[in-house]
Design a protein around this motif. Structure first.
Motif, PDB file in Angstrom:
ATOM      1  N   THR A 194       0.782  -1.149   0.127  1.00  0.00           N
ATOM      2  CA  THR A 194      -0.026   0.060  -0.022  1.00  0.00           C
ATOM      3  C   THR A 194       0.793   1.146  -0.109  1.00  0.00           C
ATOM      4  N   PHE A 195       0.689   2.243  -1.167  1.00  0.00           N
ATOM      5  CA  PHE A 195       1.368   3.351  -1.102  1.00  0.00           C
ATOM      6  C   PHE A 195       0.455   4.493  -1.575  1.00  0.00           C
ATOM      7  N   TYR A 196       0.388   5.721  -0.817  1.00  0.00           N
ATOM      8  CA  TYR A 196      -0.480   6.764  -1.151  1.00  0.00           C
ATOM      9  C   TYR A 196       0.309   7.893  -1.172  1.00  0.00           C
ATOM     10  N   ARG A 197      -0.053   8.814  -2.249  1.00  0.00           N
ATOM     11  CA  ARG A 197       0.674   9.951  -2.405  1.00  0.00           C
ATOM     12  C   ARG A 197       0.547  10.988  -1.114  1.00  0.00           C
ATOM     13  N   PRO A 198       1.394  11.909  -0.823  1.00  0.00           N
ATOM     14  CA  PRO A 198       1.324  12.376   0.527  1.00  0.00           C
ATOM     15  C   PRO A 198      -0.082  13.080   0.740  1.00  0.00           C
ATOM     16  N   GLU A 199      -0.556  13.728  -0.227  1.00  0.00           N
ATOM     17  CA  GLU A 199      -1.748  14.378   0.003  1.00  0.00           C
ATOM     18  C   GLU A 199      -3.036  13.526   0.102  1.00  0.00           C
ATOM     19  N   ALA A 200      -2.958  12.568  -0.161  1.00  0.00           N
ATOM     20  CA  ALA A 200      -4.205  11.332  -0.008  1.00  0.00           C
ATOM     21  C   ALA A 200      -3.948  10.606   1.301  1.00  0.00           C
ATOM     22  N   ARG A 201      -2.956  11.014   1.977  1.00  0.00           N
ATOM     23  CA  ARG A 201      -2.892  10.091   3.402  1.00  0.00           C
ATOM     24  C   ARG A 201      -3.631  10.961   4.670  1.00  0.00           C
ATOM     25  N   GLY A 202      -3.985  10.191   5.430  1.00  0.00           N
ATOM     26  CA  GLY A 202      -4.667  11.094   6.479  1.00  0.00           C
ATOM     27  C   GLY A 202      -6.313  11.140   6.528  1.00  0.00           C
ATOM     28  N   GLY A 203      -6.868  10.908   5.343  1.00  0.00           N
ATOM     29  CA  GLY A 203      -8.106  11.303   4.969  1.00  0.00           C
ATOM     30  C   GLY A 203      -9.100  10.044   4.778  1.00  0.00           C
ATOM     31  N   ALA A 204     -10.156  10.288   3.920  1.00  0.00           N
ATOM     32  CA  ALA A 204     -10.763   8.833   3.721  1.00  0.00           C
ATOM     33  C   ALA A 204     -10.433   7.756   2.935  1.00  0.00           C
ATOM     34  N   VAL A 205      -9.171   8.233   2.210  1.00  0.00           N
ATOM     35  CA  VAL A 205      -8.673   7.222   1.111  1.00  0.00           C
ATOM     36  C   VAL A 205      -8.446   5.623   1.830  1.00  0.00           C
ATOM     37  N   ASN A 206      -7.436   5.877   2.777  1.00  0.00           N
ATOM     38  CA  ASN A 206      -7.031   4.609   3.216  1.00  0.00           C
ATOM     39  C   ASN A 206      -8.138   3.828   3.900  1.00  0.00           C
ATOM     40  N   PRO A 207      -8.826   4.264   4.973  1.00  0.00           N
ATOM     41  CA  PRO A 207     -10.057   3.545   5.504  1.00  0.00           C
ATOM     42  C   PRO A 207     -10.933   2.908   4.392  1.00  0.00           C
ATOM     43  N   ALA A 208     -11.171   3.863   3.552  1.00  0.00           N
ATOM     44  CA  ALA A 208     -12.333   3.444   2.335  1.00  0.00           C
ATOM     45  C   ALA A 208     -11.704   2.305   1.675  1.00  0.00           C
ATOM     46  N   ALA A 209     -10.445   2.395   1.300  1.00  0.00           N
ATOM     47  CA  ALA A 209      -9.697   1.293   0.537  1.00  0.00           C
ATOM     48  C   ALA A 209      -9.622   0.018   1.510  1.00  0.00           C
ATOM     49  N   LYS A 210      -9.363   0.116   2.611  1.00  0.00           N
ATOM     50  CA  LYS A 210      -9.291  -1.038   3.649  1.00  0.00           C
ATOM     51  C   LYS A 210     -10.772  -1.701   3.824  1.00  0.00           C
ATOM     52  N   ARG A 211     -11.815  -0.726   3.893  1.00  0.00           N
ATOM     53  CA  ARG A 211     -12.988  -1.369   4.066  1.00  0.00           C
ATOM     54  C   ARG A 211     -13.571  -2.186   2.722  1.00  0.00           C
TER      55      ARG A 211
END
Length: 200
Positions: free
Chosen positions: A104-121
């Motif tokens: 898993t890797f996200y661009r810095p501006e995509a970290r800390g918001g909804a992207v990671n929990p939404a993807a994990k869901r």
């Protein structure tokens, strides 16, 4: 009675925040653009996928998909349609009904918001709906931020695997291991849904 087998379909996964699109040739340029940043974050990883490292990493992911051991996804943020990173279901072992979520890797501006929990869901639901009884999530033991994010999901801490992997830079890595079991999934799902509701 013999339990149902695990069967993880290779298909897009979508919710209100992200669309996970299985790797295909048409996504290569967008994925490369998303990963070609933040070199310091890659330095502690087992493999690197930025710059000149990308082509080999991409080929390896497609080969694992062909072999049925991985489903690699581009993570597309639906608010603007941009591919902001990648994640995978990998180490897929149908005979043991288990897999891992990782790479898993996200661009810095995509970290800390909804992207990671939404993807994990989406990834967890796909695994458990497909018959998994165990989903592992592992990270470098020297990465407390990643460990905190995994704990926040509700995954159980299973300890440290010593001298478990060697990073692409040659460091011998201890691995922090976590897992979500099928009986844990309803609680983890509800916790993720509550987190995501705050972003709606």
């Amino acid at each position: 009675m013999k339990p149902a087998p695990m069967n993880l379909a290779v298909e897009p996964l979508t919710n209100r925040f992200v669309r996970l699109e299985p790797f295909a040739d048409g996504l290569m340029a967008e994925v490369q653009a998303a990963l070609d940043c933040d070199q310091a974050s890659w330095d502690i990883m087992v493999g690197a996928a930025y710059g000149e490292n990308f082509a080999g990493w991409w080929r390896s992911a497609l080969t694992a998909m062909e072999n049925g051991t991985r489903i690699a996804y581009a993570v597309r943020r639906l608010s603007d349609g941009v591919v902001v990173g990648t994640s995978s279901l990998y180490e897929i072992r149908p005979e043991h009904r288990r897999c891992e979520i990782g790479s898993t890797f996200y661009r810095p501006e995509a970290r800390g918001g909804a992207v990671n929990p939404a993807a994990k869901r989406l990834l967890l639901a796909h695994a458990f709906d497909g018959g998994a009884i165990r989903v592992e999530i592992i990270t470098d033991a020297i990465n407390p931020g990643s460990q905190a994010a995994i704990r926040k999901l509700g995954a159980r801490d299973e300890g440290i695997l010593r001298k478990h992997k060697i990073t692409w830079k040659g460091r011998i890595r201890d691995t922090a291991q976590f897992a979500v079991l099928d009986e844990d999934w309803p609680m983890v799902r509800d916790r993720l849904d509550a987190r995501l509701a705050a972003f709606a």
